[in-house]
Design an enzyme around this catalytic site. Structure first.
Site, short mmCIF file in Angstrom:
data_model
loop_
_atom_site.label_atom_id
_atom_site.label_comp_id
_atom_site.label_asym_id
_atom_site.label_seq_id
_atom_site.Cartn_x
_atom_site.Cartn_y
_atom_site.Cartn_z
N SER A 113 0.85 -1.19 0.00
CA SER A 113 0.00 0.00 0.00
C SER A 113 0.89 1.25 0.00
O SER A 113 1.66 1.45 -0.93
CB SER A 113 -0.96 -0.04 1.18
OG SER A 113 -1.99 0.91 1.04
N ASP A 161 -9.81 -3.55 -5.50
CA ASP A 161 -9.20 -2.73 -4.45
C ASP A 161 -9.81 -1.32 -4.46
O ASP A 161 -9.79 -0.64 -5.48
CB ASP A 161 -7.69 -2.64 -4.69
CG ASP A 161 -6.93 -2.13 -3.48
OD1 ASP A 161 -7.51 -1.38 -2.69
OD2 ASP A 161 -5.75 -2.49 -3.34
N HIS A 193 -8.19 -4.71 -1.41
CA HIS A 193 -6.95 -4.28 -0.79
C HIS A 193 -6.39 -5.30 0.21
O HIS A 193 -5.17 -5.46 0.31
CB HIS A 193 -7.19 -2.95 -0.08
CG HIS A 193 -5.96 -2.16 0.19
ND1 HIS A 193 -5.15 -1.69 -0.82
CD2 HIS A 193 -5.38 -1.75 1.36
CE1 HIS A 193 -4.13 -1.01 -0.29
NE2 HIS A 193 -4.25 -1.04 1.03
#
Length: 715
Positions: free
Chosen positions: A570, A655, A690
């Site tokens: 991330s 995501d 995610h």
């Protein structure tokens, strides 16, 4: 799946060669994404994005019949997945071994430590063969257990499934629970009658996952998300037995740089609505006994004023940075006089101690603090006497958990270190005795904490700052400079990556790897200023700190560039993208998970989730000073014609935090630009978002791939 003809041909050949040990990646044609140059101009500066076409709207992704653009994107992602499968095929048996090792260490029949609330004990169980939890409760005076939620049954037939919050009404009769089935953190709230076992007709869609009961046992408050940006921006009141269309909007957050949520005080006397952005918060409250009453603001929002709140007796207790309390302090204020001019210090601000959180008990105030980068727990009686809990590992993770009871001397907390599996303990704050309730059981006859060594070291950053590093390795590993070492980093949002046990990491440690965590600026590891020094126009400190940590480990003979690997996800993927641009020769291999790499374009697009909320983290590129600074480190914008290390990139098609097109565009540009023949592959999970796969064991397939990628480069 639609493959390029050349790739399909190679896959057919590969499939026939059962004795092939290694596929020469040079004999395979990697996917080459088409280019459709798009001109992006602002502040008199022009960028050309050849892969802008990869972006799809939610409508395109959800359409029953894909349009041409959607099909082109899906074809490209499928081609990348097929290429990864082809070039990594020689590691299939290794991946199987790793997966079996990792999942084999996990206890198949397992049960959580029970939590007591309102006359019931709540706990969950995994049963062998199940990917999802079973949730139970039992009355404190009874051994008969009641199945509250059946995770395996609810998840049946779904590619992704996650149960979020669970809240039981005060009369113990109705369970409100939240479910996400698309992996975009958009939850549906369901209600179950725990007496009959039947699910109620009430269904609340598109929520952020928070749900709070009023004390009347029929009213709940919840937040919903904006359909485009997924920003949680509204709080509704729902009465059981009525349709969602009749729910009352009690608050709407109009400022698109804020999000909102709803919560309840530990005392259950008050319900709070919180609005927050990176550097400002605001809370409102009502009496939980009167859900129709008017909301009152505790303290109106101000720039750079942050606070959180809880309730005890006649006061609200507030953690705040008021009065330049950079590391935060604790104040109290009367419930009928809540504005900041009435706030009185309880725990003053300290320059060398970060005050992280607090927990209120009838006779005790428990403070979670951080000093010299290590978290401590401070127990303070209301009469003023106090003491600290002591921990022996050089680096560790500890935090209070599940302390729902108010009138008790018992504090429950979790503890772990790089060599100590996660442990749940109860500590008697009066007698100072502690009891181990449970420690994660590692199903491996060869595992013992004594076989591994944990260390803490400090690198010197280019500006002289000392940056802590946590390390773990198997005893017997010498500092020869030839050890493979995986360096992990994050360094954003003030998030802290504490050193904790990870049973899957044993598969690397047992093969000679050293694992290290770089506690770089951008987190709050060394206090609030550590965060301030790693965001906005100081963001490059995050990247140079990580590089300096790597060079420190090389100089100390833990490893060498030929054996050094980096990993981040991330915002940590942004870190990976930045450091491979800045110092590509330093790494043998890099894993970038769901990487945030197209920062300029994303932060210019306010329709993307999180963008407006994060202006105080990265800056608003509509202002020239931030645009220029972001562009100077943006991984995507700074790809150059030079040699890059071996790289594995992972992403999820659904995501909502870092949209799939960022890593997809990045790998396409890298492949078209770089000058080396090193491995460059991407795994795009077409079913998840995610957080990756939701199943208990399914999630470890990507871990096996990551480890195989690293181990293969060492062989």
């Amino acid at each position: 799946m639609k493959l390029s003809i050349s790739l399909l041909f190679m896959l057919l050949i590969i499939g026939c060669k059962t004795d092939q040990k290694r596929i020469d990646k040079d004999t395979l044609e990697p996917p080459i994404a088409k280019t459709e140059p798009k001109t992006l101009s602002i502040h008199g500066d022009t960028r050309i994005d050849d892969y802008f076409w990869m972006r799809l709207s939610d409508e395109q992704k959800n359409a029953e019949q894909p349009d041409a653009q959607t099909q082109d994107v899906i074809n490209y992602l499928n081609d990348e997945n097929a290429y990864l499968k082809a070039v990594m095929q020689h590691t299939d048996s290794l991946q199987t071994v790793l997966y079996d090792e990792i999942t084999g260490r996990i206890k198949k029949n397992d049960e959580s430590v029970p939590v007591t609330k309102n006359g019931y004990s709540y706990y969950s169980k995994y049963k062998a063969g199940n990917d999802y939890l079973l949730y139970y409760r039992s009355k404190l005076d009874s051994e008969e257990e009641e199945l509250v939620l059946n995770g395996p049954e609810l998840a049946e037939g779904l590619a992704y499934f996650s149960i979020g919050n669970q809240e039981v009404s005060n009369d113990n009769n109705i369970l409100a629970y939240t479910v996400d089935t698309i992996s975009r953190r958009q939850y549906t709230i369901f209600f179950k009658d725990l007496e009959s076992g039947n699910r109620l007709s009430d269904v609340l869609e598109n929520t952020a996952g928070d749900v709070v009961w009023a004390n009347d046992n029929k009213t709940v408050f919840y937040s919903t998300k904006d359909s485009e940006t997924l920003r949680s921006n509204k709080i509704f009141k729902h009465v059981l037995g009525t349709p969602q269309s009749e729910d009352v909007l009690v608050f709407e957050e109009q400022d698109d740089t804020y999000r909102c949520f709803v919560m309840k005080s530990k005392s259950e006397a008050y319900i709070f609505i919180g609005s927050f952005q990176t550097i400002s918060t605001e809370f409102q409250f009502i009496d939980a006994n009167n859900p129709d009453s008017e909301w009152k603001i505790i303290q109106s929002r101000e720039a750079n004023l942050e606070y959180t709140v809880d309730h005890y007796a006649n006061h609200f207790y507030i953690r705040t940075n008021k009065d330049n309390a950079t590391n935060f302090k604790l104040v109290e204020t009367p419930i009928n006089a809540t504005e900041k001019e009435h706030w009185v210090d309880v725990i003053p601000h300290r320059e060398d101690v970060l005050f992280e959180s607090f927990d209120l008990f009838k006779n005790y105030l428990v403070l979670t603090e951080r000093q010299n980068g290590l978290r401590t727990i401070r127990v303070r009686q209301w009469n003023g006497s106090e003491h600290y809990l002591k921990f022996n590992d050089p680096t560790y993770l500890v935090y209070p958990t599940s302390n729902l009871d108010f009138d008790t001397d018992i504090l429950r907390y979790n503890y772990s270190s790089l060599t100590t599996p996660i442990s749940t303990l109860e500590y008697n704050m009066k007698t100072k005795d502690k009891v181990l309730l449970k420690q994660e059981e590692i199903i491996d006859s060869n595992f013992s904490p004594e076989l591994y060594t944990s260390e803490r070291s400090f690198a010197t950053a280019k500006d002289g700052t000392k940056v802590p590093i946590s390390l773990v390795y198997k005893k017997g590993v010498s500092k020869s400079g030839d050890n493979p070492l995986l360096l992990y980093g994050y360094g954003s949002y003030g998030s802290i990556i504490d050193a904790s046990f990870n049973s899957s990491m044993l598969s690397l440690l047992n093969r000679g790897f050293i694992f290290a965590i770089a506690h770089i600026r951008g987190g709050e590891d060394m206090g609030r200023q550590w965060y301030e020094d790693g965001k906005l126009l100081n963001k490059k400190n995050t990247f140079t700190d990580f590089i300096d940590c790597a060079e420190h480990l090389i100089a100390a003979k833990y490893t060498s560039p030929e054996h050094l690997y980096a990993m981040g996800g991330s915002a940590g993927g942004l870190l990976m993208g930045a450091v491979v641009n800045m110092r590509p020769e330093l790494w043998q291999g890099v894993i970038a998970a769901v990487p945030f790499v197209d920062i300029v374009s994303t932060m210019l697009d306010e329709s993307i989730p999180l963008t407006t909320f994060e202006f105080d983290e990265w800056g608003n590129p509509k202002e020239t000073i931030y645009y220029d600074y972001m562009k100077s480190y943006s991984p995507y914008d700074n790809v150059e014609a030079k040699a890059y290390p071996n790289m594995l990139i992972t992403t999820g098609f659904w995501d909502s935090q870092v949209q799939y097109w960022e890593p997809a565009k990045w790998i396409a540009k890298l492949r078209a630009t770089k000058t080396d023949d090193n491995l460059l592959i991407m795994d795009c999970n077409m079913d998840v978002g995610h957080g990756g796969a939701s199943g208990r064991f399914e999630r470890y397939k990507i871990k096996a791939l990551e480890y195989a990628f690293l181990l293969d480069l060492e062989n």
